[in-house]
Motif scaffolding. Structure first.
Motif, PDB file in Angstrom:
ATOM      1  N   GLN A   8       0.836  -1.201   0.000  1.00  0.00           N
ATOM      2  CA  GLN A   8       0.000   0.000   0.000  1.00  0.00           C
ATOM      3  C   GLN A   8       0.874   1.256   0.000  1.00  0.00           C
ATOM      4  O   GLN A   8       0.571   2.231  -0.689  1.00  0.00           O
ATOM      5  CB  GLN A   8      -0.937   0.004   1.203  1.00  0.00           C
ATOM      6  CG  GLN A   8      -1.927   1.150   1.159  1.00  0.00           C
ATOM      7  CD  GLN A   8      -2.904   1.115   2.311  1.00  0.00           C
ATOM      8  OE1 GLN A   8      -2.789   0.294   3.204  1.00  0.00           O
ATOM      9  NE2 GLN A   8      -3.871   2.002   2.280  1.00  0.00           N
ATOM     10  N   THR A  66       0.848   3.944  -2.981  1.00  0.00           N
ATOM     11  CA  THR A  66       0.561   5.346  -2.675  1.00  0.00           C
ATOM     12  C   THR A  66       1.690   6.244  -3.161  1.00  0.00           C
ATOM     13  O   THR A  66       1.451   7.317  -3.725  1.00  0.00           O
ATOM     14  CB  THR A  66       0.356   5.523  -1.148  1.00  0.00           C
ATOM     15  OG1 THR A  66      -0.690   4.666  -0.708  1.00  0.00           O
ATOM     16  CG2 THR A  66       0.015   6.964  -0.800  1.00  0.00           C
ATOM     17  N   THR A  67       2.928   5.825  -2.966  1.00  0.00           N
ATOM     18  CA  THR A  67       4.081   6.587  -3.410  1.00  0.00           C
ATOM     19  C   THR A  67       4.090   6.733  -4.934  1.00  0.00           C
ATOM     20  O   THR A  67       4.297   7.828  -5.471  1.00  0.00           O
ATOM     21  CB  THR A  67       5.388   5.920  -2.939  1.00  0.00           C
ATOM     22  OG1 THR A  67       5.360   5.795  -1.514  1.00  0.00           O
ATOM     23  CG2 THR A  67       6.606   6.729  -3.354  1.00  0.00           C
ATOM     24  N   LEU A 101       1.550   6.466  -6.987  1.00  0.00           N
ATOM     25  CA  LEU A 101       0.416   7.299  -7.373  1.00  0.00           C
ATOM     26  C   LEU A 101       0.737   8.770  -7.130  1.00  0.00           C
ATOM     27  O   LEU A 101       0.434   9.631  -7.961  1.00  0.00           O
ATOM     28  CB  LEU A 101      -0.849   6.884  -6.611  1.00  0.00           C
ATOM     29  CG  LEU A 101      -2.109   7.646  -6.962  1.00  0.00           C
ATOM     30  CD1 LEU A 101      -2.443   7.462  -8.441  1.00  0.00           C
ATOM     31  CD2 LEU A 101      -3.256   7.187  -6.097  1.00  0.00           C
ATOM     32  N   SER A 102       1.390   9.074  -6.018  1.00  0.00           N
ATOM     33  CA  SER A 102       1.768  10.451  -5.703  1.00  0.00           C
ATOM     34  C   SER A 102       2.734  11.002  -6.745  1.00  0.00           C
ATOM     35  O   SER A 102       2.577  12.132  -7.209  1.00  0.00           O
ATOM     36  CB  SER A 102       2.413  10.523  -4.320  1.00  0.00           C
ATOM     37  OG  SER A 102       1.493  10.139  -3.323  1.00  0.00           O
TER      38      SER A 102
END
Length: 169
Positions: free
Chosen positions: A3, A7-8, A10-11
């Motif tokens: 996760q 998230t990284t 996607l950022s």
């Protein structure tokens, strides 16, 4: 852990898209702030010829110190009066003999990486040969990472006149 990695990634993707969008926005806004000052080619419509005559005598207003990127933008924008593309970004730059000659003088005095490309293009245009305008537009468009607005063909004389009336008055 998966996760956090997702998230990284996607950022980073969002930041990259925002950076690209910001760059394109700034380029578009900067191009809009420059005023067009002349039109080009021979036209048969008397109304369009009046526009052309007025714009031909308005002067070029080219910057004295021109770097290679600005040269590319000028040439690209000059093709807009000759080529059809779904979208056209940048200023409508007039394809006048005065502009062509001034750009050719700048190219001759330069040490631009693509000097031969600019010289050949401008010499063709100086002789009234715009058959390479689609290739010139798309080459420069490609050099700058174009994704929207690829030229697909030369415009008809009627389309050129309509473009001049709309964009260069």
């Amino acid at each position: 852990m998966k996760q956090i990695i997702a998230t990284t990634l996607l950022s980073f993707a969002v930041i990259a898209l925002l950076a690209i969008g910001g760059y394109l926005f700034i380029q578009h806004e900067a191009a809009k702030s420059e005023e067009p000052d002349a039109a080009a080619g021979s036209v048969k419509d008397p109304e369009a010829q009046k526009i052309m005559d007025h714009l031909e005598t308005a002067g070029t207003g080219l910057p004295e110190a021109m770097n290679e990127t600005r040269m590319q933008f000028y040439l690209h924008e000059m093709t807009h009066s000759k080529v059809y593309a779904e979208d056209k970004w940048g200023t409508a730059r007039p394809m006048t003999q005065a502009n062509i000659e001034e750009l050719l003088a700048i190219v001759e005095a330069s040490s631009f990486k693509e000097k031969a490309f600019y010289r050949n293009t401008l010499e063709d245009w100086q002789n009234g040969d715009f058959s390479d305008a689609v290739d010139v537009h798309n080459t420069i468009w490609h050099w700058h990472g174009g994704s929207i607005g690829k030229a697909t063909r030369l415009m008809s004389e009627e389309e050129e006149q309509a473009y001049l009336r709309t964009h260069l008055q």
